[in-house]
Design a protein around this motif. Structure first.
Motif, mmCIF file in Angstrom:
data_model
loop_
_atom_site.group_PDB
_atom_site.id
_atom_site.type_symbol
_atom_site.label_atom_id
_atom_site.label_comp_id
_atom_site.label_asym_id
_atom_site.label_seq_id
_atom_site.Cartn_x
_atom_site.Cartn_y
_atom_site.Cartn_z
ATOM 1 N N GLN A 128 -3.718 11.510 -3.144
ATOM 2 C CA GLN A 128 -3.216 10.188 -2.783
ATOM 3 C C GLN A 128 -4.133 9.517 -1.768
ATOM 4 O O GLN A 128 -4.638 10.155 -0.838
ATOM 5 N N GLU A 160 2.409 0.054 -2.929
ATOM 6 C CA GLU A 160 2.808 0.596 -4.224
ATOM 7 C C GLU A 160 2.015 -0.079 -5.338
ATOM 8 O O GLU A 160 1.482 -1.171 -5.172
ATOM 9 N N PRO A 165 -2.657 6.337 -6.539
ATOM 10 C CA PRO A 165 -1.412 6.401 -5.758
ATOM 11 C C PRO A 165 -1.716 6.561 -4.271
ATOM 12 O O PRO A 165 -2.621 7.300 -3.877
ATOM 13 N N THR A 167 -0.472 6.953 -0.023
ATOM 14 C CA THR A 167 0.484 7.563 0.878
ATOM 15 C C THR A 167 0.177 7.112 2.296
ATOM 16 O O THR A 167 -0.786 6.392 2.548
#
Length: 270
Positions: A128, A160, A165, A167
């Motif tokens: 991430q 998002e 992805p 984090t």
């Protein structure tokens, strides 16, 4: 807390401009450079409303995240200046390691996070994205380059729907503030900027970066322009280009592109 430079950064002559909020720390740094500022100087905020990443993608830092940019005037070519991004990745990775260890000790934990570097400009936690780096440069009237290195880190929140992805430190259980991270980062930057040494130390930077690289030796697909190159991530070269070894044994040099590793490589190539 308020933003402050670390002792090593102060000793190295860095100055600081901190903002409660701003549109873009990179834009602020570039504007100051056009007005004659040559640094070395940091521009930092915990709320950025109009930041940009690579390919003009939006990079918004909601309140509590860290948006920081450092301005340096350097007597090097644009190609050499581009390799400063690898020093920035090392500095940020080192700062993240240090603050995660300190946060773990404060919470009586025994484990610290591990971070890695994704070519060309991301810092990952696992798979991430935790942070991104953006370099911009303009020629100064004295013949030097005014180089701005923007570093955005997800401290309390992550966007998002991003290609990779994302984090945040908070989601990973690393409970620190943007101010604490910045102080540590400013010192780590002074350290690795010194190693880089106007490009003369890129060999050492390259070695250290490869030790921390995501996906080295793994399947990779790089989408650049309208084409995609697939193969194995072999290394980065002396210019910082990604070298991919194709299934036919050819070594292809990539200067920029969107990178997909492992099982994501086939999706990136689609």
């Amino acid at each position: 807390m308020t933003f402050s430079l670390g002792a090593r950064a102060i000793s190295a002559g860095y100055r600081l401009a901190a903002f409660d909020h701003t549109g873009s720390t990179n834009a602020e740094a570039i504007s100051r450079a056009r007005d004659g500022e040559r640094g070395p100087m940091w521009f930092v905020t915990s709320e950025q409303t109009a930041g940009r990443g690579r390919r003009n993608r939006s990079w918004i830092a909601p309140r509590g995240n860290l948006a920081s940019s450092v301005l340096e005037a350097i007597d090097v070519s644009p190609a050499v200046a581009a390799t400063l991004g690898f020093a920035a990745g090392l500095a940020l990775e080192a700062a993240l390691q240090r603050v995660s260890v300190e946060a773990s000790l404060r919470s009586a934990g025994s484990d610290s996070m591990r971070f890695s570097l994704k070519w060309p400009n991301d810092v990952l936690a696992g798979r991430q994205k935790l942070a991104g780096i953006l370099l911009e440069a303009e020629a100064a009237p004295d013949g030097r380059l005014a180089v701005v290195v923007g570093i955005g880190t997800n401290v309390v929140a992550a966007p998002e729907g991003t290609p990779t992805p994302a984090t945040s430190l908070a989601a990973l259980g690393v409970n620190i503030g943007a101010e604490e991270l910045f102080t540590t980062l400013s010192d780590a930057w002074a350290e690795y900027r010194g190693v880089w040494d106007d490009g003369r130390g890129f060999g050492e930077i390259r070695r250290l970066w490869l030790e921390r690289a995501t996906g080295l030796g793994q399947a990779v697909a790089v989408r650049t322009g309208g084409s995609t190159v697939e193969g194995t991530f072999d290394t980065i070269d002396e210019a910082g280009f990604m070298i991919i070894k194709t299934s036919a044994g050819k070594r292809v040099s990539i200067s920029a592109g969107d990178v997909y590793f492992g099982s994501a490589a086939s999706a990136g190539a689609a």
